[in-house]
Design an enzyme around this catalytic site. Structure first.
Site, PDB file in Angstrom:
ATOM      1  N   GLY A   1       0.801  -1.219   0.000  1.00  0.00           N
ATOM      2  CA  GLY A   1       0.000   0.000   0.000  1.00  0.00           C
ATOM      3  C   GLY A   1       0.830   1.263   0.000  1.00  0.00           C
ATOM      4  O   GLY A   1       0.276   2.358  -0.023  1.00  0.00           O
ATOM      5  N   CYS A   2       2.150   1.118   0.015  1.00  0.00           N
ATOM      6  CA  CYS A   2       3.030   2.287  -0.019  1.00  0.00           C
ATOM      7  C   CYS A   2       3.530   2.507  -1.446  1.00  0.00           C
ATOM      8  O   CYS A   2       3.896   1.551  -2.129  1.00  0.00           O
ATOM      9  CB  CYS A   2       4.222   2.098   0.909  1.00  0.00           C
ATOM     10  N   GLU A   3       3.544   3.763  -1.868  1.00  0.00           N
ATOM     11  CA  GLU A   3       4.035   4.113  -3.190  1.00  0.00           C
ATOM     12  C   GLU A   3       5.538   3.827  -3.298  1.00  0.00           C
ATOM     13  O   GLU A   3       6.016   3.308  -4.285  1.00  0.00           O
ATOM     14  CB  GLU A   3       3.755   5.596  -3.431  1.00  0.00           C
ATOM     15  N   SER A   4       6.266   4.194  -2.255  1.00  0.00           N
ATOM     16  CA  SER A   4       7.707   3.938  -2.203  1.00  0.00           C
ATOM     17  C   SER A   4       7.944   2.591  -1.538  1.00  0.00           C
ATOM     18  O   SER A   4       7.036   2.020  -0.938  1.00  0.00           O
ATOM     19  CB  SER A   4       8.397   5.020  -1.368  1.00  0.00           C
TER      20      SER A   4
END
Length: 137
Positions: free
Chosen positions: A48-51
């Site tokens: 769920g994290c972009e990075s």
């Protein structure tokens, strides 16, 4: 360097502009201990994290506290992780579950300046910490 979340909160509130807060966030990210590359495995990634965000959570029953270590491949996220880790440092599972992280980030003046995907990443990290805390109540 700030010692606890309340100190960080006072410092951020005293900063006038988003640029000053952004700079402080970058400096906070530099305070995170470097995570060994051997620990940066897919199983440790936060979905769920972009990075890329790698996080490990452990529970120390004798102290009734969660131990959280985390790292990211981007400077802004490292700073956000530093905020999260300060927010949860030395807390019991019950204390962690009582924290309204979104409210805290809002009071720091950070959420409104982050992209929706970064905000979702923060929520994913907090959800993972909360789920672990629930297991150790």
């Amino acid at each position: 360097m700030v010692e606890n979340f309340n100190e960080l909160k006072q410092q951020f509130i005293a900063l006038g502009s988003w640029q000053q807060r952004y700079r402080e966030l970058m400096l906070l990210g530099k305070t995170l201990p470097v995570m060994a590359n051997e620990l940066k495995v897919d199983e440790a990634k936060v979905a769920g994290c972009e990075s890329n965000v790698w996080m490990y959570i452990d529970f120390t029953p004798q102290e009734d506290q969660l131990l959280i270590i985390a790292d990211s491949d981007t400077r802004i996220v490292k700073g956000l992780l530093a905020v999260i880790l300060l927010m949860y440092r030395d807390k019991t599972p019950a204390q962690i579950l009582a924290i309204d992280a979104e409210k805290e980030f809002d009071e720091l003046g950070l959420l409104k300046h982050l992209s929706p995907s970064r905000g979702n990443g923060i929520r994913a990290i907090v959800q993972q910490i909360n789920a672990f805390a629930e297991q150790h109540l």
